[in-house]
Scaffold this motif. Structure first.
Motif, PDB file in Angstrom:
ATOM      1  N   MET A   1       6.294  -2.437   6.403  1.00  0.00           N
ATOM      2  CA  MET A   1       5.691  -1.296   5.770  1.00  0.00           C
ATOM      3  C   MET A   1       5.348  -0.210   6.792  1.00  0.00           C
ATOM      4  N   ARG A   2       5.021  -0.642   8.023  1.00  0.00           N
ATOM      5  CA  ARG A   2       4.722   0.360   9.055  1.00  0.00           C
ATOM      6  C   ARG A   2       5.934   1.240   9.335  1.00  0.00           C
ATOM      7  N   LYS A   5       6.453   3.587   6.410  1.00  0.00           N
ATOM      8  CA  LYS A   5       5.437   4.642   6.440  1.00  0.00           C
ATOM      9  C   LYS A   5       5.785   5.677   7.511  1.00  0.00           C
ATOM     10  N   GLN A   8       8.523   7.822   6.159  1.00  0.00           N
ATOM     11  CA  GLN A   8       7.965   8.762   5.182  1.00  0.00           C
ATOM     12  C   GLN A   8       7.246   9.912   5.884  1.00  0.00           C
ATOM     13  N   ASN A   9       6.424   9.586   6.870  1.00  0.00           N
ATOM     14  CA  ASN A   9       5.678  10.622   7.589  1.00  0.00           C
ATOM     15  C   ASN A   9       6.601  11.593   8.305  1.00  0.00           C
ATOM     16  N   SER A  12       8.415  13.802   5.834  1.00  0.00           N
ATOM     17  CA  SER A  12       7.467  14.781   5.290  1.00  0.00           C
ATOM     18  C   SER A  12       7.195  15.900   6.293  1.00  0.00           C
ATOM     19  N   ALA A  23       6.380  10.581  -0.493  1.00  0.00           N
ATOM     20  CA  ALA A  23       5.225   9.711  -0.757  1.00  0.00           C
ATOM     21  C   ALA A  23       5.477   8.859  -1.999  1.00  0.00           C
ATOM     22  N   TYR A  26       7.943   6.143  -1.106  1.00  0.00           N
ATOM     23  CA  TYR A  26       7.275   5.124  -0.297  1.00  0.00           C
ATOM     24  C   TYR A  26       6.440   4.207  -1.190  1.00  0.00           C
ATOM     25  N   ASP A  27       5.668   4.792  -2.097  1.00  0.00           N
ATOM     26  CA  ASP A  27       4.831   3.999  -3.001  1.00  0.00           C
ATOM     27  C   ASP A  27       5.678   3.058  -3.857  1.00  0.00           C
ATOM     28  N   GLU A  30       6.882   0.234  -1.644  1.00  0.00           N
ATOM     29  CA  GLU A  30       5.788  -0.690  -1.360  1.00  0.00           C
ATOM     30  C   GLU A  30       5.550  -1.630  -2.549  1.00  0.00           C
TER      31      GLU A  30
END
Length: 89
Positions: A1-2, A5, A8-9, A12, A23, A26-27, A30
């Motif tokens: 997940m890291r 994330k 995603q960051n 973005s 986001a 990503y959700d 997850e």
């Protein structure tokens, strides 16, 4: 997940106008991963505590996550510990 994330960051940051979309994706990822993990945990439950031997310490995270007991490692060549044979050592 890291890692997801971090992706995603970065996406973005590169495309701020699409940050909400990244986001959302990503959700959704997850959620799918958590659902799959619950299924995998249920499938592996009968093997919890089972003793296993792995090849060159390649499964520590897997073994810990599913409650397996690593009791030994197969060496690439007799008498040569894997730690001496890995490219990162």
């Amino acid at each position: 997940m890291r890692i997801a994330k971090g992706i995603q960051n970065k996406l973005s940051e590169m495309r701020p106008n699409d940050a909400a979309y990244f986001a959302q994706r990503y959700d959704a990822f997850e959620q799918r991963l958590k659902q799959s993990d619950q299924q995998w945990l249920a499938q592996m439950k009968p093997y919890a505590g089972r003793k296993v031997v792995t090849y060159h310490r390649s499964w520590p995270n897997f073994a810990e996550h599913f409650g397996l007991n690593v009791v030994g490692y197969v060496e690439p060549r007799p008498g040569i510990p894997q730690a001496l044979n890995t490219p990162w050592n």
